[in-house]
Design a protein around this motif. Structure first.
Motif, PDB file in Angstrom:
ATOM      1  N   SER A   1       0.749  -1.130   0.032  1.00  0.00           N
ATOM      2  CA  SER A   1      -0.177  -0.046   0.040  1.00  0.00           C
ATOM      3  C   SER A   1       0.967   1.179   0.005  1.00  0.00           C
ATOM      4  O   SER A   1       1.945   1.175   0.418  1.00  0.00           O
ATOM      5  CB  SER A   1      -0.840  -0.007   1.348  1.00  0.00           C
ATOM      6  OG  SER A   1      -0.131   0.068   2.307  1.00  0.00           O
ATOM      7  N   THR A   2       0.577   2.391  -0.179  1.00  0.00           N
ATOM      8  CA  THR A   2       1.092   3.717  -0.336  1.00  0.00           C
ATOM      9  C   THR A   2       1.637   3.861   1.007  1.00  0.00           C
ATOM     10  O   THR A   2       2.763   4.113   1.103  1.00  0.00           O
ATOM     11  CB  THR A   2       0.366   4.650  -0.764  1.00  0.00           C
ATOM     12  OG1 THR A   2      -0.475   4.674  -2.077  1.00  0.00           O
ATOM     13  CG2 THR A   2       1.012   5.965  -0.792  1.00  0.00           C
ATOM     14  N   ILE A   3       0.987   3.682   2.266  1.00  0.00           N
ATOM     15  CA  ILE A   3       1.588   3.809   3.562  1.00  0.00           C
ATOM     16  C   ILE A   3       2.734   2.985   3.752  1.00  0.00           C
ATOM     17  O   ILE A   3       3.759   3.178   4.188  1.00  0.00           O
ATOM     18  CB  ILE A   3       0.816   3.665   4.509  1.00  0.00           C
ATOM     19  CG1 ILE A   3      -0.302   4.902   4.303  1.00  0.00           C
ATOM     20  CG2 ILE A   3       1.085   3.712   5.954  1.00  0.00           C
ATOM     21  CD1 ILE A   3      -1.566   5.095   5.354  1.00  0.00           C
ATOM     22  N   GLY A   4       2.686   1.814   3.260  1.00  0.00           N
ATOM     23  CA  GLY A   4       3.553   0.605   3.254  1.00  0.00           C
ATOM     24  C   GLY A   4       4.894   1.087   2.701  1.00  0.00           C
ATOM     25  O   GLY A   4       6.100   0.740   3.083  1.00  0.00           O
ATOM     26  N   LEU A   5       4.510   1.488   1.535  1.00  0.00           N
ATOM     27  CA  LEU A   5       5.691   1.888   0.583  1.00  0.00           C
ATOM     28  C   LEU A   5       6.701   3.073   1.121  1.00  0.00           C
ATOM     29  O   LEU A   5       7.638   3.039   1.022  1.00  0.00           O
ATOM     30  CB  LEU A   5       5.336   2.192  -0.706  1.00  0.00           C
ATOM     31  CG  LEU A   5       4.757   1.018  -1.619  1.00  0.00           C
ATOM     32  CD1 LEU A   5       3.937   1.218  -2.828  1.00  0.00           C
ATOM     33  CD2 LEU A   5       5.939   0.279  -2.018  1.00  0.00           C
ATOM     34  N   ILE A   6       5.705   3.962   1.792  1.00  0.00           N
ATOM     35  CA  ILE A   6       6.266   5.212   2.178  1.00  0.00           C
ATOM     36  C   ILE A   6       7.280   4.702   3.541  1.00  0.00           C
ATOM     37  O   ILE A   6       8.480   5.149   3.673  1.00  0.00           O
ATOM     38  CB  ILE A   6       5.284   6.305   2.852  1.00  0.00           C
ATOM     39  CG1 ILE A   6       4.652   6.944   1.642  1.00  0.00           C
ATOM     40  CG2 ILE A   6       6.078   7.146   3.523  1.00  0.00           C
ATOM     41  CD1 ILE A   6       3.540   7.620   1.725  1.00  0.00           C
ATOM     42  N   ALA A   7       6.630   3.974   4.538  1.00  0.00           N
ATOM     43  CA  ALA A   7       7.222   3.387   5.700  1.00  0.00           C
ATOM     44  C   ALA A   7       8.448   2.708   5.257  1.00  0.00           C
ATOM     45  O   ALA A   7       9.644   2.865   5.668  1.00  0.00           O
ATOM     46  CB  ALA A   7       6.551   2.472   6.416  1.00  0.00           C
ATOM     47  N   SER A   8       8.535   1.909   4.257  1.00  0.00           N
ATOM     48  CA  SER A   8       9.703   1.188   3.631  1.00  0.00           C
ATOM     49  C   SER A   8      10.817   1.984   3.230  1.00  0.00           C
ATOM     50  O   SER A   8      11.987   1.966   3.541  1.00  0.00           O
ATOM     51  CB  SER A   8       9.320   0.146   2.494  1.00  0.00           C
ATOM     52  OG  SER A   8       8.427  -0.464   2.728  1.00  0.00           O
ATOM     53  N   THR A   9      10.399   3.127   2.629  1.00  0.00           N
ATOM     54  CA  THR A   9      11.433   4.100   2.096  1.00  0.00           C
ATOM     55  C   THR A   9      11.995   4.954   3.156  1.00  0.00           C
ATOM     56  O   THR A   9      13.259   5.162   2.989  1.00  0.00           O
ATOM     57  CB  THR A   9      10.668   4.862   0.945  1.00  0.00           C
ATOM     58  OG1 THR A   9       9.758   4.215  -0.146  1.00  0.00           O
ATOM     59  CG2 THR A   9      11.623   5.935   0.303  1.00  0.00           C
ATOM     60  N   ILE A  10      11.347   5.246   4.056  1.00  0.00           N
ATOM     61  CA  ILE A  10      11.827   5.949   5.261  1.00  0.00           C
ATOM     62  C   ILE A  10      12.765   5.045   6.041  1.00  0.00           C
ATOM     63  O   ILE A  10      13.720   5.534   6.530  1.00  0.00           O
ATOM     64  CB  ILE A  10      10.539   6.350   6.314  1.00  0.00           C
ATOM     65  CG1 ILE A  10       9.713   7.346   5.573  1.00  0.00           C
ATOM     66  CG2 ILE A  10      11.328   6.970   7.437  1.00  0.00           C
ATOM     67  CD1 ILE A  10       8.620   8.118   6.573  1.00  0.00           C
ATOM     68  N   MET A  11      12.299   3.945   6.233  1.00  0.00           N
ATOM     69  CA  MET A  11      13.330   3.119   6.977  1.00  0.00           C
ATOM     70  C   MET A  11      14.667   3.074   6.253  1.00  0.00           C
ATOM     71  O   MET A  11      15.708   2.844   6.843  1.00  0.00           O
ATOM     72  CB  MET A  11      12.562   1.595   7.039  1.00  0.00           C
ATOM     73  CG  MET A  11      11.900   1.164   8.469  1.00  0.00           C
ATOM     74  SD  MET A  11      12.741   1.594   9.683  1.00  0.00           S
ATOM     75  CE  MET A  11      13.930   0.230  10.010  1.00  0.00           C
ATOM     76  N   GLY A  12      14.604   2.809   4.970  1.00  0.00           N
ATOM     77  CA  GLY A  12      15.469   2.431   4.025  1.00  0.00           C
ATOM     78  C   GLY A  12      16.322   3.918   3.795  1.00  0.00           C
ATOM     79  O   GLY A  12      17.685   3.790   3.658  1.00  0.00           O
ATOM     80  N   SER A  13      15.985   5.082   4.007  1.00  0.00           N
ATOM     81  CA  SER A  13      16.732   6.228   3.547  1.00  0.00           C
ATOM     82  C   SER A  13      17.025   7.225   4.926  1.00  0.00           C
ATOM     83  O   SER A  13      17.792   8.117   4.714  1.00  0.00           O
ATOM     84  CB  SER A  13      16.052   7.036   2.857  1.00  0.00           C
ATOM     85  OG  SER A  13      14.641   7.324   3.233  1.00  0.00           O
ATOM     86  N   THR A  14      16.628   6.658   6.185  1.00  0.00           N
ATOM     87  CA  THR A  14      17.099   7.391   7.218  1.00  0.00           C
ATOM     88  C   THR A  14      17.899   6.532   8.453  1.00  0.00           C
ATOM     89  O   THR A  14      17.939   5.368   8.210  1.00  0.00           O
ATOM     90  CB  THR A  14      15.917   8.187   8.008  1.00  0.00           C
ATOM     91  OG1 THR A  14      15.068   6.996   8.415  1.00  0.00           O
ATOM     92  CG2 THR A  14      15.231   8.880   7.211  1.00  0.00           C
ATOM     93  N   GLU A  15      18.544   7.174   9.371  1.00  0.00           N
ATOM     94  CA  GLU A  15      19.465   6.512  10.426  1.00  0.00           C
ATOM     95  C   GLU A  15      18.883   6.913  11.725  1.00  0.00           C
ATOM     96  O   GLU A  15      18.180   7.402  11.725  1.00  0.00           O
ATOM     97  CB  GLU A  15      20.775   7.023  10.042  1.00  0.00           C
ATOM     98  CG  GLU A  15      21.819   5.804   9.256  1.00  0.00           C
ATOM     99  CD  GLU A  15      22.247   4.672  10.158  1.00  0.00           C
ATOM    100  OE1 GLU A  15      21.870   4.619  11.491  1.00  0.00           O
ATOM    101  OE2 GLU A  15      22.345   3.533   9.356  1.00  0.00           O
ATOM    102  N   THR A  16      19.466   6.081  12.589  1.00  0.00           N
ATOM    103  CA  THR A  16      19.420   6.167  13.901  1.00  0.00           C
ATOM    104  C   THR A  16      20.076   7.544  14.490  1.00  0.00           C
ATOM    105  O   THR A  16      21.175   7.187  15.047  1.00  0.00           O
ATOM    106  CB  THR A  16      19.323   4.940  14.897  1.00  0.00           C
ATOM    107  OG1 THR A  16      20.764   4.600  14.789  1.00  0.00           O
ATOM    108  CG2 THR A  16      18.635   3.988  14.787  1.00  0.00           C
ATOM    109  N   THR A  17      19.515   8.714  14.070  1.00  0.00           N
ATOM    110  CA  THR A  17      20.674   9.858  14.327  1.00  0.00           C
ATOM    111  C   THR A  17      21.082  10.296  15.870  1.00  0.00           C
ATOM    112  O   THR A  17      22.103  10.232  15.863  1.00  0.00           O
ATOM    113  CB  THR A  17      19.572  11.246  13.765  1.00  0.00           C
ATOM    114  OG1 THR A  17      19.361  10.896  12.556  1.00  0.00           O
ATOM    115  CG2 THR A  17      20.424  12.359  14.085  1.00  0.00           C
TER     116      THR A  17
END
Lengths: 195, 175
Positions: free
Chosen positions: B117-133
């Protein structure tokens, strides 16, 4: 921090479930969650073993030297204060490459070594130097080429196309990275004019 | 959009091809080296497994008790203003703080709203493109006894937000 957060989350949830009458759902979710954790770990096991193995090949062949050379022009832009061929240059390069390859476990010790080398040359021991600041910002940007963990999760949950997020991840990472680097450069310039 | 899908499909096979071709021509013992790395991968997963179970149960009860929905409802006026789906907010909040917790929250989002789903894809993309700052900054500065981190936290968090907004906008265009 999890020593505080973890019990608080569970305690609040159980009390909330008692009040709102969601006890049955909560009860079954406890065991469902354990199942999901196992399912995900099995899926992670395959993906992470495969990727770690492939990346070991990069580390043990001369590819790593080639990539280091390719990175030098970017390196000079990001770290103008660090001399080419110096110890910290090498350590920072290795850390960045480990990040790009998704070897988080190798990247952190390399990064800490680089921090120590930079700290030795730091004249103001309790404050970050410009190079150190830039280095940490790079490490908080997710530089990894293939987001293996996310792909493993998507795969374990039965996605039609687990890898469909690769290019969107690249675009998001690049936008975030450019924002981070540009802002860091602006702050560094500001602090220079102040002195 | 077709190009994006195609590049996503060929990315992993092409990287494996290039690496194997190079290492093979250099006459490395490719499979032995592969096994060495793969064994290390096994240990990584075994090490994080207990953490995963603990965090997954916490996120599971948070969702099933209704607390998570209450939080989502609470923040939705703000997220609606920024055009970010409020279902993503738990992930956006936990992502900079803890790696394993964000993994559990992301999995929960994918399970609840659908992987593709769009929400699932957004969540996946956020997970892949950010770090534990927060974690990264803490580890790197405390290891060498630095106390003044200057602009680092501010810049890193702004970069995270830029990454998250880009993920939302991208999937808004693509789906």
């Amino acid at each position: 921090m999890l020593n505080i957060l973890w019990p608080i989350i569970i305690i609040i949830s159980i009390i909330f479930a008692i009040i709102s009458g969601n006890m049955e759902k909560l009860n079954s979710s406890i065991f469902e969650s354990c199942g999901t954790a196992i399912q995900l770990s099995i899926s992670l096991l395959g993906t992470i073993c495969l990727w770690n193995g492939i990346m070991q090949i990069v580390q043990d062949s001369s590819l790593i030297k080639k990539i280091t050379k390719l990175l030098q022009p970017i390196f000079r832009f990001l770290f103008p204060d660090i001399k080419e061929g110096s110890k910290e240059n090498k350590e920072i390069s290795l850390n960045i490459i480990a990040n790009i390859l998704g070897l988080g476990n190798a990247a952190t010790p390399l990064g800490l070594k680089a921090m120590k080398t930079m700290q030795e040359k730091n004249s103001n021991k309790d404050t970050l130097t410009n190079s150190m600041a830039m280095f940490i910002i790079l490490n908080t940007a997710s530089l990894q080429l293939i987001p293996t963990t996310v792909i493993a999760i998507r795969n374990s949950l039965g996605s039609q196309n687990p890898t469909s997020i690769i290019v969107p991840v690249w675009i998001s990472t690049i936008c975030a990275g450019i924002a981070g680097i540009t802002l860091a450069k602006i702050f560094i310039r500001k602090s220079k004019t102040k002195n | 959009m077709k190009i994006i899908n195609y590049v996503s499909v060929i990315a992993i096979p092409s990287i494996i091809l290039l690496i194997l071709l190079y290492a093979f021509m250099e006459k490395n013992k490719v499979f032995d080296i592969f096994l060495k790395g793969a064994k290390e991968g096994l240990q990584i997963v075994l090490q994080i497994f207990p953490t995963l179970v603990g965090i997954f149960v916490a996120v599971g009860v948070l969702r099933s008790s209704g607390v998570l929905d209450a939080i989502i409802n609470f923040v939705s006026p703000i997220t609606n203003l920024l055009k970010i789906p409020s279902q993503i907010m738990p992930l956006a909040l936990i992502r900079p703080i803890s790696g394993s917790a964000s993994l559990a929250v992301a999995t929960d989002i994918l399970n609840t709203y659908g992987v593709d789903s769009t929400i699932g894809l957004i969540a996946s993309t956020i997970m892949g493109s950010t770090e534990t700052t927060f974690y990264t900054i803490a580890v790197y500065t405390s290891a060498v006894g630095i106390k003044k981190i200057r602009f680092v936290l501010l810049v890193a968090l702004i970069a995270d937000i830029v990454g998250m907004i880009t993920s939302v906008v991208l999937w808004g265009i693509m789906s």
